[in-house]
Design an enzyme around this catalytic site. Structure first.
Site, PDB file in Angstrom:
ATOM      1  N   GLU A 275       0.691  -1.189  -0.121  1.00 51.71           N
ATOM      2  CA  GLU A 275       0.000  -0.034   0.069  1.00 51.71           C
ATOM      3  C   GLU A 275       0.685   1.226   0.050  1.00 51.71           C
ATOM      4  OE1 GLU A 275      -2.926  -0.341  -0.721  1.00 51.71           O
ATOM      5  OE2 GLU A 275      -2.972  -2.443  -0.440  1.00 51.71           O
ATOM      6  N   ASP A 356       3.453  -4.165  -5.539  1.00 54.22           N
ATOM      7  CA  ASP A 356       4.152  -5.489  -5.127  1.00 54.22           C
ATOM      8  C   ASP A 356       5.557  -5.552  -5.203  1.00 54.22           C
ATOM      9  OD1 ASP A 356       1.830  -6.798  -4.741  1.00 54.22           O
ATOM     10  OD2 ASP A 356       1.635  -7.940  -6.698  1.00 54.22           O
TER      11      ASP A 356
END
Ligand SMILES: [Zn+2]
Length: 412
Positions: A275, A356
């Site tokens: 995030e 990611d």
């Protein structure tokens, strides 16, 4: 036959058929053995259950569309819009209040029609697969709150747009674009503190192992801890998630309580790092910039169709008006919107890979990230093998197996 009517019917039936084809392909594509990557995470019975969940959801969506599409077509062909318009005009108010009545009636009617489907989805399907935690009280309150939001936010935007198109002449689309954009930015800014708490409780992350691990990681990335919150997702569903929201002072990373319950500290920090990747790589800012540009495009094209007589004839309208033009334009805009949305999803999937990548490069625990992704998709019974066309059209996140492969590539 009216050309606009033909175009609109082709668009309505075309989108219906396209969805039908893509969903059918998607369900067929899921009829596979358990992918190797997930051996040990799913037993045979639970994997079957996840495939059943996909089938049931897809069937439900198809039934809903099969009811709604002919209903909308019939409403157009039998002059339903004109009936609503004549009723709204019966109050003898000015153009803007009349437009508000017209819009409110149409939106309210469609919202009412959606309720039975929403009840079935929440209390039958989600319940059957063990996800539902929503009480009837929460369900009803959610509907009322969302109506209030639609009325306030929609009412403000709709009246601003009407006002400009009524009064501002050929440059109305530009004024609409600027004003709506400013309002949109304002909403994005205040949403985490004003709108979202309307539906959920947000609590700063409590002291403990998780908090100190996040603090240690956040410190290394120059990210202040006060931006991390937990949300009571368990109020509605056992499904878990995390997300990043907002700008500036009000930006937040939110972890669902259901996520914290089921994952180890390292998995949670990996998710949080993902995030944070969205924040550090300015994904929200970039998506916002694109959305502003497409809003401008939409207002410009809209301005070309305002008060178009042929368009009004297609909808069997006795009188032209700017407010009805906005609705009718919506039908014509669907294909453009769909193309823009496909590009948006493509970009969003790229951002997911990037986030990611950010997580495994900065937190350096690829195994925890992979473990978190696997557990998340098992908990939420996500489709492990979606059809590529379904992914291309509607997936905002890449399929989980692709994400795992990409993480392994970075780390090899
Ligand atoms: Zn993400």
């Amino acid at each position: 036959m009216n050309l606009f009517l033909v175009i609109i019917l082709v668009i309505l039936v075309g989108t219906y058929l396209l969805d039908l084809i893509v969903d059918t392909l998607d369900v067929r594509h899921a009829n596979t053995d358990l992918p190797e990557e997930f051996i040990g995470y799913y037993n045979e019975e639970k994997y079957k259950k996840s495939q059943e969940y996909l089938k049931e959801n897809t069937r439900f969506g198809i039934i809903r569309d099969t009811i709604f599409t002919p209903a909308i077509v019939a409403f157009i062909l039998f002059g339903g819009f004109n009936v609503v318009d004549q009723f709204a005009r019966g109050f003898n108010l000015g153009a803007i209040p009349t437009g508000m009545i017209f819009a409110a009636m149409l939106i309210f009617a469609s919202q009412i029609l959606l309720i039975p489907f929403s009840i079935y989805d929440t209390f039958i399907i989600e319940e059957k697969y063990g996800f539902n935690k929503t009480t009837p009280k929460t369900f009803i309150l959610d509907i009322l709150k969302s109506w209030l939001l639609i009325a306030v936010i929609g009412g403000i935007v709709f009246s601003i747009v009407l006002w400009f198109f009524e009064k501002a002449g050929p440059w109305a689309w530009l004024y609409c674009w600027i004003t709506v954009t400013l309002f949109q930015i304002f909403l994005m800014f205040i949403a985490p503190v004003v709108i979202m708490p309307f539906f959920n409780k947000f609590i700063p992350l409590k002291e403990g192992a998780l908090r100190s691990s996040i603090e240690a990681y956040g410190g290394s990335q120059n990210f202040k801890m006060k931006g991390v919150f937990t949300m009571d997702g368990s109020k509605r569903s056992t499904k878990s998630n995390a997300f990043f929201t907002g700008f500036g002072r009000f930006r937040r990373i939110v972890l669902f309580d259901t996520l914290i319950e089921k994952h180890t500290v390292e998995e949670l920090v990996s998710v949080l790092a993902h995030e944070m990747g969205h924040y550090k790589e300015r994904h929200i800012f970039k998506s916002m910039a694109i959305s502003i540009l497409t809003t401008g495009l939409m207002f410009y094209i809209l301005s070309l169709f305002i008060n178009n007589r042929e368009l009004f004839a297609a909808f069997k309208m006795e009188e032209a008006s700017i407010y009805a033009s906005l609705f009718f334009f919506g039908f014509l805009y669907t294909p453009i919107e769909m193309i823009l949305s496909i590009f948006g999803k493509l970009l969003s999937r790229k951002y997911e890979y990037d986030a990611d990548g950010y997580s495994v490069k900065t937190y350096k625990k690829p195994d925890s990230m992979i473990e978190a992704l696997k557990k998340l998709s098992v908990e939420n019974l996500s489709n492990l093998t979606p059809h590529p066309l379904k992914v291309f059209i509607s997936y905002s996140h890449p399929p989980v197996i692709k994400r795992i492969q990409a993480i392994r590539m970075i780390c090899s």
